[in-house]
Design a protein around this motif. Structure first.
Motif, PDB file in Angstrom:
ATOM      1  N   TRP A 231      44.019 -41.307 -12.914  1.00  0.00           N
ATOM      2  CA  TRP A 231      44.964 -42.181 -12.858  1.00  0.00           C
ATOM      3  C   TRP A 231      45.221 -42.640 -11.439  1.00  0.00           C
ATOM      4  O   TRP A 231      45.305 -41.616 -10.683  1.00  0.00           O
ATOM      5  CB  TRP A 231      46.052 -42.063 -13.613  1.00  0.00           C
ATOM      6  N   ASP A 233      46.227 -46.108  -8.626  1.00  0.00           N
ATOM      7  CA  ASP A 233      46.723 -47.655  -8.577  1.00  0.00           C
ATOM      8  C   ASP A 233      45.871 -48.648  -8.166  1.00  0.00           C
ATOM      9  O   ASP A 233      46.202 -49.779  -7.809  1.00  0.00           O
ATOM     10  CB  ASP A 233      47.954 -47.629  -7.756  1.00  0.00           C
ATOM     11  N   LYS A 234      44.568 -48.323  -8.337  1.00  0.00           N
ATOM     12  CA  LYS A 234      43.508 -49.304  -7.930  1.00  0.00           C
ATOM     13  C   LYS A 234      42.664 -49.322  -8.961  1.00  0.00           C
ATOM     14  O   LYS A 234      42.153 -48.316  -9.864  1.00  0.00           O
ATOM     15  CB  LYS A 234      42.749 -48.852  -6.865  1.00  0.00           C
ATOM     16  N   LYS A 236      40.308 -50.946 -12.571  1.00  0.00           N
ATOM     17  CA  LYS A 236      40.902 -51.614 -13.624  1.00  0.00           C
ATOM     18  C   LYS A 236      42.169 -51.021 -14.196  1.00  0.00           C
ATOM     19  O   LYS A 236      42.107 -49.590 -14.312  1.00  0.00           O
ATOM     20  CB  LYS A 236      39.634 -51.771 -14.715  1.00  0.00           C
ATOM     21  N   PRO A 237      42.925 -51.767 -14.894  1.00  0.00           N
ATOM     22  CA  PRO A 237      43.895 -51.107 -15.760  1.00  0.00           C
ATOM     23  C   PRO A 237      43.472 -50.214 -16.750  1.00  0.00           C
ATOM     24  O   PRO A 237      42.348 -50.589 -17.643  1.00  0.00           O
ATOM     25  CB  PRO A 237      44.550 -52.154 -16.282  1.00  0.00           C
ATOM     26  N   ILE A 248      49.902 -55.749 -19.370  1.00  0.00           N
ATOM     27  CA  ILE A 248      49.750 -54.859 -17.963  1.00  0.00           C
ATOM     28  C   ILE A 248      51.173 -54.788 -17.244  1.00  0.00           C
ATOM     29  O   ILE A 248      51.530 -56.210 -16.757  1.00  0.00           O
ATOM     30  CB  ILE A 248      48.507 -55.469 -17.031  1.00  0.00           C
ATOM     31  N   THR A 252      51.334 -49.425 -15.087  1.00  0.00           N
ATOM     32  CA  THR A 252      50.016 -49.241 -15.726  1.00  0.00           C
ATOM     33  C   THR A 252      49.093 -48.321 -14.867  1.00  0.00           C
ATOM     34  O   THR A 252      48.819 -49.113 -13.558  1.00  0.00           O
ATOM     35  CB  THR A 252      49.457 -50.542 -16.456  1.00  0.00           C
ATOM     36  N   ARG A 254      45.460 -47.208 -13.176  1.00  0.00           N
ATOM     37  CA  ARG A 254      44.391 -47.746 -13.047  1.00  0.00           C
ATOM     38  C   ARG A 254      43.108 -46.826 -12.811  1.00  0.00           C
ATOM     39  O   ARG A 254      43.310 -45.642 -12.133  1.00  0.00           O
ATOM     40  CB  ARG A 254      44.451 -48.822 -12.059  1.00  0.00           C
ATOM     41  N   ASN A 255      41.687 -47.347 -12.842  1.00  0.00           N
ATOM     42  CA  ASN A 255      40.814 -46.414 -12.305  1.00  0.00           C
ATOM     43  C   ASN A 255      39.686 -47.322 -12.013  1.00  0.00           C
ATOM     44  O   ASN A 255      39.433 -48.557 -12.574  1.00  0.00           O
ATOM     45  CB  ASN A 255      40.170 -45.497 -13.638  1.00  0.00           C
ATOM     46  N   ASP A 256      38.805 -47.015 -10.895  1.00  0.00           N
ATOM     47  CA  ASP A 256      37.901 -47.811 -10.586  1.00  0.00           C
ATOM     48  C   ASP A 256      36.600 -48.249 -11.504  1.00  0.00           C
ATOM     49  O   ASP A 256      35.877 -48.981 -11.559  1.00  0.00           O
ATOM     50  CB  ASP A 256      37.147 -47.330  -9.256  1.00  0.00           C
ATOM     51  N   GLY A 289      39.841 -54.100 -18.672  1.00  0.00           N
ATOM     52  CA  GLY A 289      40.112 -52.902 -18.536  1.00  0.00           C
ATOM     53  C   GLY A 289      39.299 -52.152 -19.000  1.00  0.00           C
ATOM     54  O   GLY A 289      38.319 -52.173 -19.413  1.00  0.00           O
TER      55      GLY A 289
END
Length: 392
Positions: A231, A233-234, A236-237, A248, A252, A254-256, A289
């Protein structure tokens, strides 16, 4: 532009809602809002609970038009303006009721909280090591900007115009979704489909139809087992049950997505079905996402339309609830999908249903895209209006 700064407690009065206690509570059962009913800017009023309130508690725990209802825990600070959506509403202890005085515009204060929540400015008022809370005293200490009242009203009115359009679109969406539900029930539950007068019913199923299990009409992909280290903050959610319920939000994770197999991608139009904690199903309508575990991405089999599958899941949720297992977190075992059955029509009837329901869904998705654009425009203007960079 520099505006006066004040503590929220100096320009409003606030209180927490009533503690839910079945043994001690007395009076008459009345509906109340809980934390789960409060979204940013709106309320979910579909599954309200009731508890006992005495007559002399109406003033303390009652809410009226213009009150700001703020979450004490969960996502502390999340709030919405009560606009008398339902009469005689009360609040539970997990919520603060904030009633501003004549120096403040309630809409302006809501948008100040919305911006503060997006920017993480409320975290300094949280307490708790694992579960965050914003107790009443901390809420009173929240420092907000206080422009002249006429400026507050102009800002509140302008930003509210975006949310009014969003709300109108949401009402249209609800009507369209209800129309699809009614159509499904009439054709596939009541069996009043086109031409039903001339079709024989054999063992409760129209001639030419079948009665397959839910497992037979679609493919169900369980989500990816993300770890906390995945997890950030950048990117896709990560779509979890919370995002199904609330969309969203700033918190929420995020993960690349680079290390995640492509099959776990979620795009607008996908059917999502939660199989643990809270059973629910929906058509995903937000940004692309990544599917988290405890959610199914449901892909209809060839010849079966998407809306038919979604409505079949919604129709059988109560049956699934009776088949859940687990003492703490209820969930559906994959094999249980074979134990719930639906009426599968002939291809001719399926295609006729799709020709109507798919039009409704495209209208829904179009309205949802409009709402996304409206929210984006509002959120771009929000910081510039709240810091005085733009004058109305």
């Amino acid at each position: 532009m520099s505006w006066e700064k004040v503590k929220l407690g100096d320009v409003s009065e606030s209180c927490l809602g009533k503690m839910l206690d079945q043994r001690k509570n007395k009076g008459t059962y009345k509906p109340y809002l809980a934390n789960v009913n409060v979204r940013w800017g709106s309320f979910d009023l579909d599954n309200l609970q009731e508890m006992k309130f005495e007559d002399d508690e109406d003033e303390r725990y009652g809410i009226k038009y213009g009150d700001l209802i703020i979450c004490e825990g969960g996502e502390p600070g999340r709030c919405a303006i009560w606009k008398e959506e339902l009469p005689n509403m009360k609040i539970q202890k997990a919520l603060h009721r904030v009633r501003v005085n004549e120096e403040m515009d309630y809409r302006y204060v809501y948008y100040w909280f919305l911006l503060a929540g997006k920017q993480g400015a409320l975290k300094q008022y949280y307490t708790g090591a694992t579960i965050m809370h914003m107790p009443g005293q901390k809420l009173k200490e929240v420092v907000i900007d206080k422009p002249p009242l006429d400026v507050q009203r102009q800002i509140g009115h302008y930003l509210e115009s975006f949310d009014n359009l969003i709300d109108n679109n949401q009402k249209q969406i609800k009507l369209l979704e209800e129309a699809t539900q009614r159509l499904y029930k009439e054709w596939f539950v009541n069996l009043h489909f086109p031409g039903h007068e001339n079709v024989k019913i054999v063992d409760g199923v129209p001639e030419g139809w079948t009665k397959p299990s839910m497992n037979d009409i679609a493919d169900y992909l369980n989500g990816y087992a993300f770890k906390p280290d995945d997890w950030n903050d950048k990117g896709k959610p990560i779509i979890k049950i919370k995002e199904m319920n609330e969309g969203i939000i700033p918190t929420t994770p995020r993960n690349d997505g680079r290390a995640i197999p492509e099959k776990y991608n979620v795009i607008a139009g996908d059917i999502l079905f939660s199989w643990s904690a809270t059973l629910a199903a929906m058509i995903w309508d937000s940004e692309d996402g990544l599917l988290n575990q405890h959610l199914f991405k449901v892909t209809p089999n060839n010849g079966v339309c998407r809306e038919y599958v979604l409505q079949s899941i919604l129709k059988t949720l109560d049956e699934f609830k009776n088949l859940t297992t687990g003492s703490t977190m209820k969930h559906i075992q994959r094999g249980k999908l074979k134990e719930v059955f639906v009426n599968l029509p002939s291809q001719e009837i399926m295609d006729k249903f799709a020709s109507i329901a798919d039009v409704y869904r495209e209208m829904v998705l179009r309205l949802q895209k409009q709402n996304s654009a409206l929210k984006e425009a509002r959120d771009r203007l929000l910081p510039r209006l709240m810091n005085g960079e733009i004058e109305i």
